[in-house]
Design an enzyme around this catalytic site. Structure first.
Site, PDB file in Angstrom:
ATOM      1  N   CYS A  25       0.708  -1.276   0.152  1.00  9.55           N
ATOM      2  CA  CYS A  25       0.096  -0.047   0.013  1.00  9.55           C
ATOM      3  C   CYS A  25       1.075   1.109   0.037  1.00  9.55           C
ATOM      4  O   CYS A  25       1.884   1.106  -0.290  1.00  9.55           O
ATOM      5  CB  CYS A  25      -1.029  -0.087   1.291  1.00  9.55           C
ATOM      6  SG  CYS A  25      -0.298   0.101   2.713  1.00  9.55           S
ATOM      7  N   ASN A  28       2.420   1.502   4.388  1.00  3.71           N
ATOM      8  CA  ASN A  28       2.777   0.126   4.941  1.00  3.71           C
ATOM      9  C   ASN A  28       2.127   0.282   6.382  1.00  3.71           C
ATOM     10  O   ASN A  28       2.655  -0.308   7.390  1.00  3.71           O
ATOM     11  CB  ASN A  28       4.068  -0.243   4.902  1.00  3.71           C
ATOM     12  CG  ASN A  28       4.443  -1.707   5.394  1.00  3.71           C
ATOM     13  OD1 ASN A  28       5.281  -1.888   6.032  1.00  3.71           O
ATOM     14  ND2 ASN A  28       3.243  -2.526   5.211  1.00  3.71           N
ATOM     15  N   CYS A  30      -1.443   0.731   7.257  1.00  4.19           N
ATOM     16  CA  CYS A  30      -3.059   0.448   7.301  1.00  4.19           C
ATOM     17  C   CYS A  30      -3.318  -0.952   6.472  1.00  4.19           C
ATOM     18  O   CYS A  30      -3.441  -1.910   6.941  1.00  4.19           O
ATOM     19  CB  CYS A  30      -3.968   1.568   6.738  1.00  4.19           C
ATOM     20  SG  CYS A  30      -3.584   3.199   7.742  1.00  4.19           S
ATOM     21  N   ARG A  31      -3.612  -0.582   5.169  1.00  6.26           N
ATOM     22  CA  ARG A  31      -3.795  -1.690   4.212  1.00  6.26           C
ATOM     23  C   ARG A  31      -3.138  -2.911   4.174  1.00  6.26           C
ATOM     24  O   ARG A  31      -3.601  -4.239   4.091  1.00  6.26           O
ATOM     25  CB  ARG A  31      -4.615  -1.166   3.093  1.00  6.26           C
ATOM     26  CG  ARG A  31      -5.689  -0.200   2.875  1.00  6.26           C
ATOM     27  CD  ARG A  31      -5.717   0.527   1.769  1.00  6.26           C
ATOM     28  NE  ARG A  31      -4.549   1.305   1.392  1.00  6.26           N
ATOM     29  CZ  ARG A  31      -4.516   2.068   0.283  1.00  6.26           C
ATOM     30  NH1 ARG A  31      -5.263   2.024  -0.660  1.00  6.26           N
ATOM     31  NH2 ARG A  31      -3.432   2.962   0.282  1.00  6.26           N
ATOM     32  N   SER A  32      -1.729  -2.746   3.779  1.00  3.15           N
ATOM     33  CA  SER A  32      -0.891  -3.627   3.372  1.00  3.15           C
ATOM     34  C   SER A  32      -0.680  -4.706   4.773  1.00  3.15           C
ATOM     35  O   SER A  32      -0.613  -5.881   4.730  1.00  3.15           O
ATOM     36  CB  SER A  32       0.362  -3.320   2.893  1.00  3.15           C
ATOM     37  OG  SER A  32       0.886  -2.392   3.447  1.00  3.15           O
ATOM     38  N   ASP A 137      -8.309   3.534   1.213  1.00  2.00           N
ATOM     39  CA  ASP A 137      -7.416   3.854   2.010  1.00  2.00           C
ATOM     40  C   ASP A 137      -8.160   4.272   3.402  1.00  2.00           C
ATOM     41  O   ASP A 137      -8.769   5.436   3.291  1.00  2.00           O
ATOM     42  CB  ASP A 137      -6.269   4.850   1.896  1.00  2.00           C
ATOM     43  CG  ASP A 137      -5.258   5.229   2.884  1.00  2.00           C
ATOM     44  OD1 ASP A 137      -5.320   4.517   3.793  1.00  2.00           O
ATOM     45  OD2 ASP A 137      -4.199   5.582   2.605  1.00  2.00           O
TER      46      ASP A 137
END
Length: 167
Positions: A25, A28, A30-32, A137
């Site tokens: 993401c 690095n 939140c999402r990943s 995001d």
């Protein structure tokens, strides 16, 4: 797959036969790392940890060395998917090393292609696994946004795991 490792005195996963999966993401945090935690939990539940190597990173390095966002940590803990995470930026060698590189959105996919033009086509959008789209995001949102992202990732990663195990 396992091999004999005399240094360990036991059977150890064969790094050549492991499937290496990287989630990407922007920062690095939140999402990943959420995708990484979910995938690690799925592997743990199926006893498949030794068959995969899993990591995550960001296209940007401004959060390098930091833990995951507290809201990411909270949703991962809620689903027994929390793990120790330290943010890092993607490196050129990641594109050689990992078998599957899943990116959360088109902006970060384009950024990867600009950063590493020789590897165009190596990374793909994670949600392409189950119908397409982008993982939004949740950084500027609230807990409900992190929960929604968790559910999107959960579904896509189940599709990937089922497809991968069937081959």
């Amino acid at each position: 797959m396992q091999r004999s490792d005399e240094r360990l005195g036991s059977l150890a996963p064969d790094p050549i036969l492991m499937t290496r999966v990287l989630f990407v993401c922007m920062g690095n945090i939140c999402r990943s790392p959420m995708a990484e935690g979910i995938f690690r939990r799925k592997l743990r539940e199926r006893g498949l940890e030794g068959q995969f190597e899993v990591d995550s990173c960001g296209t940007g390095g401004w959060h390098a060395g930091e833990p995951a966002d507290p809201r990411t940590q909270a949703v991962l803990s809620k689903y027994d998917a929390h793990f120790p995470h330290v943010a890092r930026q993607i490196r050129a060698e990641d594109l050689h090393y990992f078998d599957h590189i899943f990116v959360m959105d088109r902006e970060n996919l384009r950024t990867l292609e600009r950063m590493f033009p020789a590897h165009r086509g190596k990374a793909r959008l994670l949600l392409d696994l189950n119908g397409g789209g982008e993982v939004p995001d949740p950084y500027y949102g609230g807990p409900q946004d992190f929960e929604a992202v968790y559910q999107m990732l959960e579904e896509a990663l189940e599709v990937f795991l089922q497809t991968h195990l069937a081959t």
